[in-house]
Structures are given as C-alpha cells and as structure tokens.
Motif scaffolding. Structure first.
Motif: not given
Length: 234
Positions: A2, A26-28, A61-62, A154-155, A186
């Motif tokens: 991420l 990382e995601e999550g 980012y992404q 998302r972050l 995240t």
C-alpha cells in the motif's frame, strides 16, 4: 504494497531531519514508528502527506509516486492524517470540524461519513453543536480522528495520539485505533508511548536521529533488550 518509502531524505535548512529512510506498509496492517523527540517521526508523516518535500527518495502509494502530488490530492487518493497536537478548529463546532474533514466528498458521502463517525464516537454526536475548544483533551483527540475519517481514507496516519492524555484515556484511544484497524483500515502510527504502540502494531520501526536503526515484528521488538532499555524504561 500500500505504501512504500524508499531512501527518503529531508532537510530543514542545513539540518538533515531524515537520512535515507526506507520502510513499507502493507494493506490492513498497523505499523508503528517509535523514537524519541526529534527523531524524525512527524517529518516522515508530513512528507508522506506532501506537506514537506524531500531532497531525495520516493514515497509511493498503491504503486504510484506521490512526489508531484499536492496535499489535497493525496487526501483524495485515500491518505488522511491526524496531526500531532490534534490541530482542531477551536472556534468551530464539533460538527463544523467534522465537515471540514469531508471537503473532498460530496453531500451524500459526507452524510454517510458523519453517521459512521457518530456511531464510532457517540460523545461527538452528543456534543456536535458544542465549540470544539471546550471539549476535553480526550474528546478533542476523538474529534481529530473523526475529522480524518470523514474523508474515508484507506490509510490513516496517526501522529502522537496519546500526547497529553491521562493513562485511562490513552487506553481508550488505543482501543479505538484497534477497532478502526479491525474494520479494514490500514494505520501508520507515530508514537512516543512505545508500550502502547508495540502492543497494537503488527510491525514496527525505530527511528533515531533521522535513521531507521531497527525494524521487525512488533511483538519481537517489545522483547528486544535494546528497545526495552531505550524506549520501554526497563
């Protein structure tokens, strides 16, 4: 991946605040950055948000570089920060502060975000017409977090959320952070309270004078003798 920070160097005048640091989120995950005052933790978050521009290195980012992206566009892409010291608008109401956090969203999204924030922070709903400056320290921290969540990130970047709070409120705030993460968000957490930071994180990095000197699983770092001596007071 991420978020990826690679060889990031930042200077204020002739003073080097970050010296080629690299880390990822990382995601999550909940990832914690711990370190003493002046280590470069807040500078790291400000650089990710585009408020400070690096001399060298990249923030991705992404999979896309944020080097030429403006701060408001970074928010629109899904990164939101809860700043150190909360930085709420004291002369605005709780509701007005929350609405400021949704400036990138349309009216329908703002209403949905508001319902979600009030569900997570019922005390803010009770005080929605109260001036933000009259809230307690814990309530102001909840407001700062709620304002950041209004943009539907998302972050989520958290800068010293325990600062100035009584131990009971610190536990409450960190319980809320854990709940937010469990909902799928995240989190990159900057925190001087290493005990709390390591207790909720999956991974952690130690910053000293602008450099990452240690990294690994948070549970393992909490058992590391050097970390325990330097940051856990043991």
């Amino acid at each position: 991946m991420l978020l990826a920070v690679e060889n990031l160097t930042v200077s204020y005048g002739g003073i080097q605040a970050l010296r080629g640091i690299s880390f990822n989120v990382e995601e999550g995950e909940v990832v914690s950055l711990i370190g003493a005052n002046g280590a470069g933790k807040s500078t790291t978050l400000k650089t990710i948000c585009g408020l400070v521009r690096p001399q060298a290195g990249t923030v991705s980012y992404q999979g896309e570089s944020l080097r030429k992206v403006s701060p408001h566009q970074i928010v629109s892409r899904g990164i939101s920060q809860v700043p150190e010291g909360r930085r709420i608008f004291t002369r605005l109401t709780v509701l007005e502060n929350l609405e400021m956090g949704a400036y990138t969203r349309n009216k329908q999204e703002t209403r949905q975000s508001l319902d979600s924030v009030f569900e997570r922070f019922p005390r803010l709903k009770e005080r929605k017409n109260q001036l933000a400056g009259t809230l307690s320290g814990g309530e102001q921290q909840m407001l700062a977090m709620g304002r950041a969540l209004m943009s539907r990130p998302r972050l989520l970047l958290l800068d010293e959320p325990s600062m100035g709070l009584a131990p009971m409120l610190v536990r409450e705030i960190f319980s809320i952070i854990t709940e937010i993460n469990r909902s799928g968000m995240t989190i990159l957490l900057v925190e001087q309270n290493a005990h709390m930071a390591l207790s909720i994180a999956k991974r952690a990095y130690v910053l000293e004078t602008g450099q990452i000197v240690l990294s690994g699983l948070a549970a393992e770092m909490a058992r590391n003798p050097e970390v325990r001596k330097a940051y856990l007071g043991e």
